[in-house]
Design a protein around this motif. Structure first.
Motif, short mmCIF file in Angstrom:
data_model
loop_
_atom_site.label_atom_id
_atom_site.label_comp_id
_atom_site.label_asym_id
_atom_site.label_seq_id
_atom_site.Cartn_x
_atom_site.Cartn_y
_atom_site.Cartn_z
N MET A 1 3.34 -22.20 2.64
CA MET A 1 2.77 -21.60 1.42
C MET A 1 2.22 -20.22 1.78
SD MET A 1 -0.04 -23.24 -1.15
CE MET A 1 0.59 -24.85 -0.79
N ASP A 2 3.12 -19.24 1.90
CA ASP A 2 2.73 -17.93 2.41
C ASP A 2 2.21 -17.00 1.32
OD1 ASP A 2 5.55 -18.06 4.63
OD2 ASP A 2 3.47 -18.63 5.00
N SER A 3 2.60 -17.22 0.09
CA SER A 3 2.20 -16.32 -0.99
C SER A 3 0.71 -16.45 -1.27
CB SER A 3 2.99 -16.64 -2.26
OG SER A 3 2.59 -15.79 -3.31
N ASP A 4 0.06 -15.34 -1.58
CA ASP A 4 -1.37 -15.31 -1.89
C ASP A 4 -1.56 -14.51 -3.16
OD1 ASP A 4 -4.07 -14.91 -2.09
OD2 ASP A 4 -4.36 -14.29 -0.01
N PRO A 5 -1.73 -15.17 -4.31
CA PRO A 5 -1.85 -14.43 -5.57
C PRO A 5 -3.08 -13.55 -5.64
CG PRO A 5 -2.27 -16.78 -5.89
CD PRO A 5 -1.72 -16.63 -4.50
N VAL A 6 -4.15 -13.89 -4.91
CA VAL A 6 -5.33 -13.02 -4.89
C VAL A 6 -5.00 -11.73 -4.14
CG1 VAL A 6 -7.74 -12.81 -4.17
CG2 VAL A 6 -6.88 -15.01 -5.02
N ALA A 7 -4.34 -11.86 -2.99
CA ALA A 7 -3.92 -10.66 -2.26
C ALA A 7 -2.93 -9.84 -3.09
CB ALA A 7 -3.29 -11.05 -0.93
N ASP A 8 -2.08 -10.53 -3.84
CA ASP A 8 -1.15 -9.81 -4.71
C ASP A 8 -1.90 -9.01 -5.78
OD1 ASP A 8 0.92 -10.89 -3.29
OD2 ASP A 8 1.42 -12.42 -4.79
N ALA A 9 -2.98 -9.58 -6.30
CA ALA A 9 -3.79 -8.86 -7.28
C ALA A 9 -4.43 -7.63 -6.66
CB ALA A 9 -4.86 -9.79 -7.85
N LEU A 10 -4.90 -7.76 -5.42
CA LEU A 10 -5.47 -6.61 -4.72
C LEU A 10 -4.39 -5.56 -4.46
CD1 LEU A 10 -7.71 -8.42 -2.06
CD2 LEU A 10 -8.37 -7.62 -4.33
N THR A 11 -3.22 -6.01 -4.07
CA THR A 11 -2.12 -5.08 -3.80
C THR A 11 -1.74 -4.30 -5.06
OG1 THR A 11 -1.24 -6.50 -2.05
CG2 THR A 11 0.28 -4.90 -3.01
N SER A 12 -1.80 -4.97 -6.20
CA SER A 12 -1.44 -4.27 -7.45
C SER A 12 -2.41 -3.14 -7.74
CB SER A 12 -1.39 -5.26 -8.61
OG SER A 12 -2.70 -5.70 -8.97
N VAL A 13 -3.68 -3.33 -7.38
CA VAL A 13 -4.67 -2.25 -7.55
C VAL A 13 -4.34 -1.09 -6.63
CG1 VAL A 13 -7.10 -1.63 -7.29
CG2 VAL A 13 -6.48 -3.82 -8.33
N LEU A 14 -4.04 -1.39 -5.37
CA LEU A 14 -3.68 -0.34 -4.42
C LEU A 14 -2.45 0.43 -4.91
CD1 LEU A 14 -4.08 -2.05 -0.91
CD2 LEU A 14 -5.77 -0.76 -2.20
N ASP A 15 -1.44 -0.30 -5.36
CA ASP A 15 -0.20 0.35 -5.79
C ASP A 15 -0.44 1.29 -6.95
OD1 ASP A 15 1.18 -0.99 -3.83
OD2 ASP A 15 1.94 -2.56 -5.15
N ASP A 16 -1.32 0.89 -7.86
CA ASP A 16 -1.60 1.72 -9.03
C ASP A 16 -2.32 3.01 -8.67
OD1 ASP A 16 -0.40 -0.15 -10.61
OD2 ASP A 16 -2.25 -1.04 -11.36
N LEU A 17 -3.02 3.02 -7.54
CA LEU A 17 -3.85 4.18 -7.18
C LEU A 17 -3.32 4.95 -5.98
CD1 LEU A 17 -7.35 2.47 -7.51
CD2 LEU A 17 -6.27 4.01 -9.15
N ARG A 18 -2.23 4.50 -5.39
CA ARG A 18 -1.79 5.07 -4.11
C ARG A 18 -1.42 6.54 -4.22
NH1 ARG A 18 -0.96 2.29 0.33
NH2 ARG A 18 -0.88 0.28 -0.75
N ASP A 19 -0.98 7.00 -5.37
CA ASP A 19 -0.56 8.39 -5.52
C ASP A 19 -1.73 9.35 -5.69
OD1 ASP A 19 2.08 7.67 -5.30
OD2 ASP A 19 2.41 7.54 -7.48
N GLN A 20 -2.93 8.84 -5.86
CA GLN A 20 -4.10 9.70 -6.01
C GLN A 20 -4.54 10.15 -4.62
OE1 GLN A 20 -7.08 8.20 -8.67
NE2 GLN A 20 -5.59 7.15 -9.96
N ASP A 21 -4.51 11.44 -4.37
CA ASP A 21 -4.70 11.93 -3.01
C ASP A 21 -5.76 13.02 -2.90
OD1 ASP A 21 -3.39 13.95 -4.30
OD2 ASP A 21 -1.72 14.10 -2.89
N ASP A 22 -6.70 13.08 -3.82
CA ASP A 22 -7.73 14.10 -3.71
C ASP A 22 -8.81 13.65 -2.73
OD1 ASP A 22 -8.05 12.16 -5.75
OD2 ASP A 22 -9.82 13.19 -6.51
N GLY A 23 -9.65 14.59 -2.31
CA GLY A 23 -10.70 14.32 -1.35
C GLY A 23 -10.37 14.89 0.02
N GLU A 24 -11.38 14.93 0.88
CA GLU A 24 -11.24 15.52 2.21
C GLU A 24 -11.72 14.54 3.28
OE1 GLU A 24 -9.85 18.41 2.68
OE2 GLU A 24 -9.72 18.98 0.56
N LEU A 25 -11.17 14.66 4.49
CA LEU A 25 -11.65 13.88 5.61
C LEU A 25 -13.00 14.41 6.08
CD1 LEU A 25 -8.41 13.47 7.76
CD2 LEU A 25 -9.41 11.83 6.18
N ALA A 26 -13.88 13.51 6.48
CA ALA A 26 -15.20 13.91 6.97
C ALA A 26 -15.12 14.41 8.40
CB ALA A 26 -16.17 12.73 6.90
#
Length: 386
Positions: free
Chosen positions: A1-26
């Motif tokens: 039982m390898d699938s994790d729907p909670v992790a999938d929900a987290l991944t969907s958040v990351l995927d929706d925001l991955r193209d946002q690239d503003d900000g600077e390294l400290a």
């Protein structure tokens, strides 16, 4: 039982925001030189279940996230009265390195700014810097559920470029606010901030605070429940630097950020969660980390001041009927409850029982939470069918 729907929900958040690239390294990231596109979300639930998405294994230095745990250790070691004599509890609305001390007493405004953190670090057990670092490292390791270590190269680099923190420390010492000599407090502070962690570690540390000081992964009671409560309370008002008020309104989870790009957040009695992405906004918080946790809070109804009728009534009943378990849900099923139900359904299945999910008495089921439960039910049905 390898699938994790909670992790999938987290991944969907990351995927929706991955193209946002503003900000600077400290500047503090100069030694690490991380890839700016790193992005992770990790959630740790009440049974020690870890749900990870993205670059959850990437190591970074804990930086100011450590302030919440230095404060907790001071409370655990000395008690509230002794700690509050040396450090206040009020937000400043100023940058984290501001000289925010009370004119009469010299107390720094709160333990989440640099002046307050240097003060609470000075209260760590031990007579010299090495002993204090050992105590802080042991405490954070127990909260993380594994042995952590200091990156001495990062600590040395920060020590060489921290004239402002040295100035803060001498101001504090002039008022008698520190519990040890300036050099000892600063050495311990720089090394405390240079502890190496990953997103799983800081999510587990957050979960330890969420569950009254009990690490849900190891089961160890690391600190008193009252200590965890006090640490979470100050995180709620002061943990996101001078953006803490906006964070409270938009996200509504007690949190602490660090300039390496980590954010750890707490949903009391529900879970701990961590975000990591190294680019920072103008006040020193991870740009994508802030957005990821804001989206997570919005999508799953996590705001601490939101209507939560599920906290006032039992929601989950497990009824065992021969070789079958019926999971009956009542009331409002929120994200934290959905995570727990998913875990219980899987545990029952591992025991060889057929699992039925009865939601007929659930008067409110958030769509995203319903998706998680349906996914688990479909997977269990597919396994039975095979």
């Amino acid at each position: 039982m390898d699938s994790d729907p909670v992790a999938d929900a987290l991944t969907s958040v990351l995927d929706d925001l991955r193209d946002q690239d503003d900000g600077e390294l400290a500047a503090e990231n100069a030694v690490d030189a991380p890839e700016s596109d790193l992005f992770a979300l990790v959630l740790v639930g009440p049974f020690g279940d870890v749900h990870a998405a993205g670059d959850a294994d990437h190591r970074f230095t804990v930086q100011s996230i450590s302030k919440a745990f230095a404060f907790a250790l001071a409370l655990q070691s000395h008690g509230r009265d002794a700690v509050f004599e040396r450090v206040g509890l009020e937000p400043t609305g100023e940058p984290f390195h501001a000289i925010s001390v009370e004119p009469e007493t010299g107390r720094p405004a709160n333990p989440m700014i640099n002046a307050g953190a240097i003060t609470t670090t000075s209260m760590a057990p031990g007579g010299d810097a090495d002993a204090k670092v050992d105590a802080l490292l042991s405490f954070m390791s127990r909260c993380a559920g594994r042995d952590l270590a200091v990156d001495e190269d990062v600590a040395a680099a920060e020590s060489e470029s921290s004239d402002r923190n040295r100035g803060l420390a001498y101001v504090l010492a002039s008022h008698g606010a520190l519990a040890c000599p300036v050099d000892v407090a600063l050495d311990a502070y720089f090394r405390q901030c240079a502890v190496r962690v990953d997103a799983r570690d800081v999510a587990t540390m957050a979960a330890t605070l969420a569950f009254g000081g009990r690490n849900p992964v190891t089961g160890e009671q690391v600190m008193d429940a009252a200590v965890a409560r006090d640490a979470v309370s100050v995180m709620a008002s002061c943990g996101m630097y001078d953006a803490s008020g906006e964070w409270a309104a938009r996200v509504g989870l007690p949190a602490k950020s660090g300039v390496s790009g980590g954010i750890t957040a707490v949903d009391p009695s529900e879970f701990g969660v961590a975000a990591f992405s190294p680019r920072l906004d103008a006040v020193g918080n991870s740009t994508r980390g802030v957005r990821a946790l804001e989206e997570l809070s919005h999508r799953f109804g996590l705001h601490m001041f939101a209507d939560r009728p599920e906290t006032s009534a039992p929601l989950v009943n497990l009824e065992h009927e021969d070789d079958r378990t019926v999971v009956r849900l009542q009331g409002h099923i929120g994200f934290g409850t959905a995570v727990q139900v998913a875990h219980r359904m899987r545990e029952e299945a591992r025991e060889g029982r057929a699992v039925a999910l009865d939601m007929s008495d659930a008067d409110r089921l958030d769509d995203a939470c319903g998706t998680i439960l349906r996914r688990v039910a479909e997977e269990l049905y597919a396994e039975i069918s095979d």
